[in-house]
Design a protein around this motif. Structure first.
Motif, PDB file in Angstrom:
ATOM      1  N   ASP A 203     -16.998 -27.657 -49.911  1.00 51.52           N
ATOM      2  CA  ASP A 203     -16.202 -26.437 -50.037  1.00 51.52           C
ATOM      3  C   ASP A 203     -16.699 -25.398 -49.042  1.00 51.52           C
ATOM      4  OD1 ASP A 203     -14.690 -24.295 -50.749  1.00 51.52           O
ATOM      5  OD2 ASP A 203     -15.022 -24.495 -52.901  1.00 51.52           O
ATOM      6  N   LEU A 204     -15.942 -25.188 -47.992  1.00 51.90           N
ATOM      7  CA  LEU A 204     -16.314 -24.217 -46.964  1.00 51.90           C
ATOM      8  C   LEU A 204     -16.318 -22.795 -47.521  1.00 51.90           C
ATOM      9  CD1 LEU A 204     -17.020 -24.554 -43.938  1.00 51.90           C
ATOM     10  CD2 LEU A 204     -14.678 -23.893 -43.397  1.00 51.90           C
ATOM     11  N   ALA A 205     -15.480 -22.558 -48.529  1.00 56.84           N
ATOM     12  CA  ALA A 205     -15.424 -21.229 -49.131  1.00 56.84           C
ATOM     13  C   ALA A 205     -16.741 -20.870 -49.821  1.00 56.84           C
ATOM     14  CB  ALA A 205     -14.273 -21.154 -50.123  1.00 56.84           C
ATOM     15  N   LYS A 206     -17.442 -21.863 -50.371  1.00 48.80           N
ATOM     16  CA  LYS A 206     -18.733 -21.609 -51.005  1.00 48.80           C
ATOM     17  C   LYS A 206     -19.833 -21.407 -49.967  1.00 48.80           C
ATOM     18  CE  LYS A 206     -17.760 -24.082 -55.308  1.00 48.80           C
ATOM     19  NZ  LYS A 206     -18.157 -25.216 -56.199  1.00 48.80           N
ATOM     20  N   LEU A 207     -19.703 -22.074 -48.834  1.00 48.35           N
ATOM     21  CA  LEU A 207     -20.700 -21.922 -47.773  1.00 48.35           C
ATOM     22  C   LEU A 207     -20.564 -20.587 -47.062  1.00 48.35           C
ATOM     23  CD1 LEU A 207     -20.562 -25.515 -46.195  1.00 48.35           C
ATOM     24  CD2 LEU A 207     -22.304 -24.582 -47.726  1.00 48.35           C
ATOM     25  N   PHE A 208     -19.321 -20.108 -46.928  1.00 45.21           N
ATOM     26  CA  PHE A 208     -19.067 -18.836 -46.250  1.00 45.21           C
ATOM     27  C   PHE A 208     -18.176 -17.957 -47.131  1.00 45.21           C
ATOM     28  CE2 PHE A 208     -19.729 -22.026 -42.948  1.00 45.21           C
ATOM     29  CZ  PHE A 208     -20.751 -21.446 -42.201  1.00 45.21           C
ATOM     30  N   PRO A 209     -18.717 -17.451 -48.237  1.00 43.30           N
ATOM     31  CA  PRO A 209     -17.886 -16.660 -49.169  1.00 43.30           C
ATOM     32  C   PRO A 209     -17.324 -15.391 -48.551  1.00 43.30           C
ATOM     33  CG  PRO A 209     -20.228 -16.496 -49.703  1.00 43.30           C
ATOM     34  CD  PRO A 209     -20.104 -17.562 -48.681  1.00 43.30           C
ATOM     35  N   GLN A 210     -17.958 -14.897 -47.477  1.00 44.98           N
ATOM     36  CA  GLN A 210     -17.462 -13.680 -46.839  1.00 44.98           C
ATOM     37  C   GLN A 210     -16.103 -13.874 -46.173  1.00 44.98           C
ATOM     38  OE1 GLN A 210     -20.050 -15.502 -46.001  1.00 44.98           O
ATOM     39  NE2 GLN A 210     -20.492 -15.507 -43.786  1.00 44.98           N
ATOM     40  N   PHE A 211     -15.721 -15.140 -45.956  1.00 47.59           N
ATOM     41  CA  PHE A 211     -14.429 -15.414 -45.313  1.00 47.59           C
ATOM     42  C   PHE A 211     -13.341 -15.833 -46.313  1.00 47.59           C
ATOM     43  CE2 PHE A 211     -17.414 -16.259 -41.764  1.00 47.59           C
ATOM     44  CZ  PHE A 211     -16.923 -15.309 -40.864  1.00 47.59           C
ATOM     45  N   VAL A 212     -13.668 -15.782 -47.595  1.00 48.08           N
ATOM     46  CA  VAL A 212     -12.674 -16.170 -48.601  1.00 48.08           C
ATOM     47  C   VAL A 212     -11.467 -15.238 -48.545  1.00 48.08           C
ATOM     48  CG1 VAL A 212     -12.217 -16.333 -51.076  1.00 48.08           C
ATOM     49  CG2 VAL A 212     -14.334 -17.266 -50.138  1.00 48.08           C
ATOM     50  N   GLU A 213     -11.718 -13.946 -48.327  1.00 47.24           N
ATOM     51  CA  GLU A 213     -10.618 -12.993 -48.259  1.00 47.24           C
ATOM     52  C   GLU A 213      -9.709 -13.245 -47.060  1.00 47.24           C
ATOM     53  OE1 GLU A 213     -12.562  -9.221 -45.926  1.00 47.24           O
ATOM     54  OE2 GLU A 213     -12.903  -9.363 -48.084  1.00 47.24           O
ATOM     55  N   TRP A 214     -10.220 -14.009 -46.076  1.00 54.52           N
ATOM     56  CA  TRP A 214      -9.395 -14.390 -44.916  1.00 54.52           C
ATOM     57  C   TRP A 214      -8.533 -15.612 -45.215  1.00 54.52           C
ATOM     58  CZ3 TRP A 214      -9.447 -12.060 -39.945  1.00 54.52           C
ATOM     59  CH2 TRP A 214     -10.341 -10.997 -39.815  1.00 54.52           C
ATOM     60  N   GLY A 215      -8.852 -16.298 -46.316  1.00 52.53           N
ATOM     61  CA  GLY A 215      -8.017 -17.429 -46.691  1.00 52.53           C
ATOM     62  C   GLY A 215      -8.747 -18.754 -46.808  1.00 52.53           C
ATOM     63  N   LEU A 216     -10.073 -18.778 -46.649  1.00 51.45           N
ATOM     64  CA  LEU A 216     -10.806 -20.029 -46.845  1.00 51.45           C
ATOM     65  C   LEU A 216     -10.576 -20.531 -48.261  1.00 51.45           C
ATOM     66  CD1 LEU A 216     -14.318 -19.686 -45.145  1.00 51.45           C
ATOM     67  CD2 LEU A 216     -12.290 -20.861 -44.310  1.00 51.45           C
ATOM     68  N   ASN A 217     -10.415 -21.844 -48.392  1.00 54.50           N
ATOM     69  CA  ASN A 217     -10.103 -22.442 -49.678  1.00 54.50           C
ATOM     70  C   ASN A 217     -10.854 -23.760 -49.817  1.00 54.50           C
ATOM     71  OD1 ASN A 217      -8.152 -24.734 -48.713  1.00 54.50           O
ATOM     72  ND2 ASN A 217      -7.469 -22.880 -47.639  1.00 54.50           N
ATOM     73  N   PRO A 218     -10.792 -24.424 -50.964  1.00 55.37           N
ATOM     74  CA  PRO A 218     -11.550 -25.663 -51.156  1.00 55.37           C
ATOM     75  C   PRO A 218     -11.204 -26.779 -50.173  1.00 55.37           C
ATOM     76  CG  PRO A 218     -10.860 -24.787 -53.277  1.00 55.37           C
ATOM     77  CD  PRO A 218     -10.192 -23.953 -52.236  1.00 55.37           C
ATOM     78  N   TYR A 219     -10.060 -26.694 -49.490  1.00 46.94           N
ATOM     79  CA  TYR A 219      -9.671 -27.738 -48.538  1.00 46.94           C
ATOM     80  C   TYR A 219      -9.749 -27.255 -47.086  1.00 46.94           C
ATOM     81  CZ  TYR A 219      -8.183 -30.655 -52.403  1.00 46.94           C
ATOM     82  OH  TYR A 219      -8.162 -31.431 -53.540  1.00 46.94           O
ATOM     83  N   SER A 220     -10.498 -26.185 -46.868  1.00 48.89           N
ATOM     84  CA  SER A 220     -10.646 -25.661 -45.511  1.00 48.89           C
ATOM     85  C   SER A 220     -11.580 -26.522 -44.656  1.00 48.89           C
ATOM     86  CB  SER A 220     -11.166 -24.222 -45.549  1.00 48.89           C
ATOM     87  OG  SER A 220     -10.177 -23.334 -46.014  1.00 48.89           O
ATOM     88  N   MET A 221     -12.558 -27.179 -45.273  1.00 53.15           N
ATOM     89  CA  MET A 221     -13.496 -27.983 -44.487  1.00 53.15           C
ATOM     90  C   MET A 221     -12.796 -29.125 -43.742  1.00 53.15           C
ATOM     91  SD  MET A 221     -16.533 -28.437 -43.329  1.00 53.15           S
ATOM     92  CE  MET A 221     -17.900 -27.782 -44.300  1.00 53.15           C
ATOM     93  N   PRO A 222     -11.914 -29.912 -44.385  1.00 57.33           N
ATOM     94  CA  PRO A 222     -11.181 -30.922 -43.612  1.00 57.33           C
ATOM     95  C   PRO A 222     -10.368 -30.309 -42.472  1.00 57.33           C
ATOM     96  CG  PRO A 222     -10.949 -31.351 -45.958  1.00 57.33           C
ATOM     97  CD  PRO A 222     -11.610 -30.010 -45.825  1.00 57.33           C
ATOM     98  N   ALA A 223      -9.783 -29.132 -42.706  1.00 59.20           N
ATOM     99  CA  ALA A 223      -9.029 -28.458 -41.643  1.00 59.20           C
ATOM    100  C   ALA A 223      -9.954 -28.056 -40.499  1.00 59.20           C
ATOM    101  CB  ALA A 223      -8.317 -27.231 -42.215  1.00 59.20           C
ATOM    102  N   PHE A 224     -11.151 -27.614 -40.809  1.00 62.38           N
ATOM    103  CA  PHE A 224     -12.120 -27.210 -39.785  1.00 62.38           C
ATOM    104  C   PHE A 224     -12.528 -28.406 -38.924  1.00 62.38           C
ATOM    105  CE2 PHE A 224     -16.606 -26.307 -38.555  1.00 62.38           C
ATOM    106  CZ  PHE A 224     -16.339 -25.245 -37.692  1.00 62.38           C
ATOM    107  N   VAL A 225     -12.746 -29.546 -39.567  1.00 63.85           N
ATOM    108  CA  VAL A 225     -13.089 -30.766 -38.825  1.00 63.85           C
ATOM    109  C   VAL A 225     -11.931 -31.176 -37.911  1.00 63.85           C
ATOM    110  CG1 VAL A 225     -13.667 -33.214 -39.039  1.00 63.85           C
ATOM    111  CG2 VAL A 225     -14.685 -31.548 -40.609  1.00 63.85           C
ATOM    112  N   ALA A 226     -10.707 -31.097 -38.427  1.00 62.73           N
ATOM    113  CA  ALA A 226      -9.534 -31.420 -37.612  1.00 62.73           C
ATOM    114  C   ALA A 226      -9.412 -30.469 -36.428  1.00 62.73           C
ATOM    115  CB  ALA A 226      -8.267 -31.369 -38.467  1.00 62.73           C
ATOM    116  N   LEU A 227      -9.725 -29.211 -36.643  1.00 62.21           N
ATOM    117  CA  LEU A 227      -9.661 -28.220 -35.563  1.00 62.21           C
ATOM    118  C   LEU A 227     -10.671 -28.541 -34.462  1.00 62.21           C
ATOM    119  CD1 LEU A 227      -8.411 -25.537 -34.617  1.00 62.21           C
ATOM    120  CD2 LEU A 227     -10.232 -24.352 -35.860  1.00 62.21           C
TER     121      LEU A 227
END
Length: 498
Positions: A203-227
């Protein structure tokens, strides 16, 4: 070869240039499809995540979608299983993505004919990166849909890769070159879903909680890898891929040696048939491509929903299933299709693949009776699922690549050798030719139209009648397509090289 280097107009492609170009395309396509397949095993639980998060909010796009599903349910009186709502919703998203590709593919192909494959590919990569960035910060279902829209309009890597391989290969070596495209698919479908399932647990949102308000969510890590994968691919294309849209095929005999063709084989010669006949062949191939992918894509898309529904598969279990299909497909591509396509004929491989798909879907249709620990011939349901998946691997390894090879052989390479048109006679000659990028763009577009309507149709049938009837219908449809292929797909008439 640097990013500024291009194969000049009318310049012969040496074996070294041809082999290097195909290798660059293979690596780039591998990265691209890895990024694309990361999301595949996540769809059921990703949609479930948005459903739970936005439950009770009547002003969201997801709420609107679910209301329409509820109305549909009341009209037809089906769909009693609440999981099936997600099946239909997922089918709608899959259809939207492919429909946008259907709309964009002809323009991408024509654009590449005019401005070059490399430039066009780099432009589409920018769109893919934007799409994945939107997914990374998609806190709501609406933002996720927007990401899919941008991605659908931008995805041009596959069709441009096919055009590039066709540019630098001869008709004799084309199936071998296009088989590498299939191998890239197979490897990516092996590793991509597994990567997606693995990183979905981070969960990228747990690793970087300061970016949750930007829209990080439990499925952001797969998106980050794809990026990351798409960014690396874009840089690699910029640095390593030459322009190929203007090359000449005069040095074709040297190219054939570069693909380790040791024996003289018959080669297809487009000059032996008229332009009108080749255009007719392309129309037939476009229709068959549409019909095949309409049913195949529908069954393929519902597969992870079926395993979620019948066996409650996790993301990782779905990833393993898709990985199994990918590994076996890669083995078939490299060990069978790439070696035998030219010898036994692309049409025969298409026939084998369609028949194999019919068998696979018949097996899977019976799984609904084996989901509660029952066995057939002392074999449990999950084992039968993998047996059916093995037949699907043969289908994935053969049908689309060989249909594409047949379609590319209907096109003219000569159009791409002419830099400027001088005189009325030259203009008339050009108008009688079939431009490769545009023709293959329309061919892929027809397939994407099938992919657009196939998932929503299959998910609708699944939702109304259940998985058993859905997959049995798919099996019957493939038998009909098998007959159509035998009758309508043109045989490649070949003549000995002199």
């Amino acid at each position: 070869m640097s990013s500024k280097t291009a194969i000049k107009n009318n310049e012969n492609t040496s074996p070294k240039v041809a082999s290097k170009t195909v290798r660059v395309v293979f690596i780039a396509l591998l990265l691209d499809i890895l990024a694309f397949t990361i999301i595949l095993p996540l769809f059921p639980r990703l949609l479930q995540e948005y459903r739970v998060r936005e439950q009770g909010d009547e002003n969201t796009l997801l709420s609107l979608f679910l209301k329409q599903i509820q109305i549909f349910k009341e009209i037809i009186g089906g769909g009693t299983n609440p999981k099936w709502d997600l099946v239909l919703l997922g089918g709608a998203l899959g259809s939207l993505y492919s429909f946008l590709q259907f709309a964009a593919s002809p323009f991408i192909g024509a654009f590449s004919d005019r401005f070059g494959r490399r430039k066009t590919l780099l432009v589409t990569m920018i769109g893919n990166i934007i799409s994945t960035f939107l997914w990374l910060f998609a806190r709501s279902f609406g933002w996720f849909v927007l990401a899919r829209i941008v991605g659908g309009l931008s995805e041009g890597n596959v069709q441009l890769s096919i055009a590039i391989v066709s540019d630098v290969t001869t008709q004799k070596t084309r199936s071998r070159g296009l088989a590498l495209v299939g191998i890239a698919f197979a490897i990516s479908f092996t590793l991509g879903p597994a990567l997606g399932a693995y990183f979905a647990s981070k969960d990228l949102a747990k690793l970087f909680p300061q970016f949750v308000e930007w829209g990080l969510n439990p499925y952001s890590m797969p998106a980050f890898v794809a990026l990351i994968l798409l960014s690396v691919e874009t840089l690699y294309i910029y640095l390593a891929l030459p322009e190929t849209a203007k090359i000449s095929k005069k040095n074709s005999s040297q190219q054939e040696e570069s693909f380790n063709t040791k024996e003289e084989q018959p080669e297809y010669n487009i000059n032996t048939i008229s332009v009108s006949e080749r255009k007719s062949n392309l129309r037939i191939l476009n229709w068959i491509h549409f019909l095949y992918l309409f049913f195949f894509a529908g069954m393929e898309f519902t597969l992870t929903f079926l395993t979620f529904d019948l066996f409650d598969f996790t993301n990782m279990q779905n990833g393993k299933l898709l990985g199994f299909i990918g590994i076996l497909s890669a083995i078939i591509q490299g060990g069978y299709v790439r070696r035998k396509a030219h010898n036994i004929g692309e049409k025969r491989l298409v026939i084998q693949g369609v028949l194999s798909c019919s068998i696979a879907l018949a097996i899977i249709s019976y799984l609904t009776k084996l989901s509660n620990g029952k066995t057939l011939l002392y074999i449990d349901g999950i084992t039968w699922l993998y047996i059916g998946a093995a037949f699907l691997a043969l289908t994935s390894a053969t049908v689309v690549n060989c249909l594409t090879s047949i379609a590319s052989m209907q096109c003219d390479d000569e159009l791409q050798q002419i830099d400027e048109v001088q005189g009325e006679e030259d203009t008339q000659n050009i108008n009688t030719l079939i431009p490769k990028g545009e023709a293959l763009g329309k061919f892929r577009s027809s397939g994407q139209l099938g992919r657009a309507f196939g998932p929503i149709a299959a998910c609708g049938l699944y939702w109304i009648s259940g998985s058993g009837i859905c997959y049995a219908s798919g099996s019957l449809a493939m038998l009909i397509i098998f007959i159509i292929v035998r009758i309508k797909v043109p045989f490649i008439k070949k003549s000995k090289n002199e």
